[in-house]
Design an enzyme around this catalytic site. Structure first.
Site, PDB file in Angstrom:
ATOM      1  CD  GLU A  50       2.101   6.298  -1.991  1.00 21.93           C
ATOM      2  OE1 GLU A  50       1.253   5.899  -2.310  1.00 21.93           O
ATOM      3  OE2 GLU A  50       2.628   6.811  -1.206  1.00 21.93           O
ATOM      4  CG  ASP A  61      -6.662   7.291  -4.614  1.00 24.06           C
ATOM      5  OD1 ASP A  61      -5.605   7.781  -3.799  1.00 24.06           O
ATOM      6  OD2 ASP A  61      -6.404   6.342  -5.379  1.00 24.06           O
TER       7      ASP A  61
END
Lengths: 271, 401
Positions: A50, A61
């Site tokens: 990824e 995040d």
């Protein structure tokens, strides 16, 4: 025809194995290092990689990945440079790459343009964490049209009814968020996740991969039989923080990533 | 003529093409829940009367509509009226929204509130509402802003709020919003996020606009009562756009009334020198909604500048983008220097100290009045009082405190 991502999951399933997918930020500390790390991870037999496109305001995040994005942006990494660097890789030698990218970036570039750059640079699928299932229908059609996969996220807070809607715009695999909250490392796998994986299995034939809060081989065992893959982000990106802090050399970084990837591949590929 | 309507957003949160929800899946359920609870509350006469009572007895509403006679003489044109949001409890319009959202928090059975703040006005208004209702309150504030706004930090802590320093990214309002959203993702079960501006994912822009619309509704009626006519032009400053959304919304379908939003023109027209996404920015995604934003060619958010901490934000509420596209509202800028000049002029001519944010709106109001005849009316929203700005203005004008 099966997508590259579907093919990986299908062949692992035949052998009763799970997939391991590490996450790294493109351009932290620079794109040459990113290319090298991708090759290192590929050589460790990880199943997918990824690639996070650094974004200035990444609300999904946690602090470790945001700091990594900030470092990459401070070194002036651009979207076109990322595509160029990925395009230079020998993709036949590598596992499929999945882009993790904010819709702010995709929209600004233009969805069609962004997708054709993905295809040209060898990316197989996209995760757009701030494009929830409800908003994704139009983009999903375009992603399919480009021969790519659009991976959707399912949260611990997502009711089953919502999940059915989300799955309509999902291909490749389902990204199951292990904990309510942002990306980051946690001590153990929550029981509620295991329950959710059970009913998700009833809802879809797509592979289920678990991320957010997964950081070590110990986390794999409870998921066996329920999930088809695991994703590790912060525990890897934290090494790049150490690199930036100069408490870790780039040789040792490569060694540590090889070790972590090797341990995780062993854990996930054990039948 | 503009075809803008008050019947926005739709069920998906669209103001024309703007708005919607661009947030991680983890937040979607909470947003749905908030949306449902808000619609139920809005339809509940008890909720409305409870809110009205608090606005009257606690906030001090209605705020006056005041004829600024000497400023009008100075401008030499249309009559200038101030809508005095500076006279509200806590000294700004922000309290209209935090009281409403605190009531929503109670209805949802949640005990904890989080909020973001830049200059500290929304943080203070949130801490105030939480103190009033006995809710736990955590305010996210950029490290830089905490240093610059010591008075507001003291006020928040004094009312029992916890002020959390944000050290990520830009260390300003932008990252305070990011941190608040992150907190919310992990705490939605027990926590409500009181967003302070008309920005963010649906239903926030609608909720904040609705709670702030008391400004425009009162001003509209007061103007009719006092002058027998609607204003010719209504003016408000625009950062995220909450006071302007509340001021403009009740006038949207009064198509003869000109509406003008004033952005922070800062010190120049280059990116990084101003905070004017509607004037100089482009369409994009920030903080969960699609609107105008200051961004580079990759979609990375750009730094912004304004003399006013309350306008120093790279995005703007989606309804403003809708009003811009539909031509219903004209958007313009006032520079740092123009705002500073008005801060001093309004004090000398009217004995009123406007917030530096509101001074941007006054700067345009004077220009607008000059182009209009004496039988016309310009109403400007004085969104807050300027006490908080004194040390910054003293520093900029070389005065030793």
């Amino acid at each position: 025809m099966d997508s590259r991502i579907s093919a990986v999951f299908a062949s692992l399933k035949e052998q009763n194995q799970m997939a391991f997918m590490p996450f790294i930020t493109a351009g932290d500390p620079d794109l040459a290092a990113t290319q090298q790390v991708i090759r290192t991870l590929g050589a460790s037999n990880v199943d997918m990689i990824e690639i996070g496109f650094p974004y200035s305001d990444p609300i999904a995040d946690g602090p470790v990945i945001q700091a990594s994005y900030t470092r990459a942006l401070e070194s002036k990494v651009s979207v076109s440079q990322i595509f160029k660097a990925l395009g230079e890789l020998d993709h036949e030698e590598l596992p499929p790459l999945v882009a993790m990218v904010s819709f702010a970036i995709v929209f600004r570039t233009g969805v069609d343009q962004f997708l054709s750059s993905c295809v040209e640079s060898g990316i197989s699928g996209l995760i757009i964490p701030d494009l929830p299932g409800d908003e994704a229908a139009e983009v999903f059609e375009k992603v399919k049209g480009a021969g790519l996969d659009l991976i959707q996220l399912v949260a611990p807070t997502s009711p089953r009814e919502r999940v059915r809607k989300i799955l309509k715009s999902c291909s490749g695999f389902v990204y199951c968020i292990a904990v309510a909250g942002t990306t980051g490392e946690r001590e153990r796998v929550a029981d509620s996740l295991l329950d959710q994986l059970k009913w998700l299995r009833e809802e879809t034939d797509l592979p289920l991969a678990v991320g957010f809060g997964i950081s070590k081989p110990d986390h794999v065992e409870p998921l066996r039989g329920l999930a088809d893959g695991v994703i590790i982000g912060s525990a890897i990106v934290r090494r790049f923080q150490e690199l930036a802090d100069k408490t870790l050399s780039s040789e040792d970084l490569q060694k540590e990533l090889t070790k972590l990837a090797g341990d995780m591949v062993t854990a996930t590929h054990t039948k | 003529m503009s075809n803008a309507t008050k019947s926005v957003p739709d069920a998906e949160g669209r103001f024309g093409e703007f708005g919607r929800r661009f947030v991680p899946e983890t937040l979607m359920e909470a947003l749905d829940q908030l949306h449902e609870e808000y619609l139920r509350s809005k339809a509940d006469p008890d909720f409305q009367s409870q809110l009205d009572h608090l606005l009257k007895t606690y906030v001090g509403r209605p705020s006056p509509l005041y004829f600024a006679e000497r400023l009008t003489e100075h401008a030499g044109g249309a009559k200038i009226y101030f809508k005095r949001e500076d006279l509200n409890h806590t000294g700004a319009h922000k309290i209209n929204n935090t009281i409403g959202q605190a009531l929503l928090t109670l209805r949802m059975g949640k005990k904890r509130v989080i909020a973001e703040t830049g200059a500290g006005q929304h943080g203070v208004a949130s801490a105030t509402a939480c103190a009033r209702f006995g809710l736990d309150c955590v305010v996210y504030m950029g490290e830089e802003d905490i240093r610059r706004q010591k008075l507001n930090v003291f006020l928040m802590r004094n009312m029992g709020a916890e002020v959390r320093s944000v050290t990520s990214g830009s260390r300003t309002l932008r990252d305070a919003i990011n941190e608040a959203m992150r907190d919310w993702m992990a705490s939605v079960d027990t926590t409500h996020y009181i967003l302070g501006s008309a920005v963010g994912p649906h239903p926030f822009p609608m909720i904040v606009r609705d709670f702030q619309s008391v400004i425009g509704s009162e001003a509209r009626q007061q103007c009719l009562d006092e002058t027998g006519q609607l204003p010719n032009e209504v003016i408000a400053c625009v950062g995220g756009g909450s006071n302007a959304a509340g001021m403009f919304y009740p006038f949207v379908e009064d198509y003869d009334v000109s509406l003008t939003g004033v952005e922070a023109g800062g010190r120049g027209t280059q990116p990084g020198d101003h905070a004017s996404p509607l004037t100089y920015g482009s369409k994009g995604v920030l903080h969960g909604s699609f609107s105008y934003v200051m961004q580079d060619e990759d979609g990375q958010t750009q730094d912004v500048h304004s003399i006013s901490a309350g306008l120093d934000y790279p995005g703007v509420g989606p309804e403003h983008s809708y009003w811009k596209e539909s031509g219903r509202v004209q958007y313009t800028v006032a520079t740092d220097d123009e705002a500073l000049e008005m801060f001093q002029l309004v004090a000398k001519l009217e004995g009123i100290l406007p917030a530096v944010e509101s001074s941007h709106a006054v700067a345009h109001a004077v220009k607008a009045a000059q182009k209009r005849s004496p039988d016309e009316i310009v109403v400007v929203c004085l969104s807050g009082r300027g006490d908080k700005d004194i040390s910054e203005v003293a520093r900029l004008t070389g005065i030793e405190m």
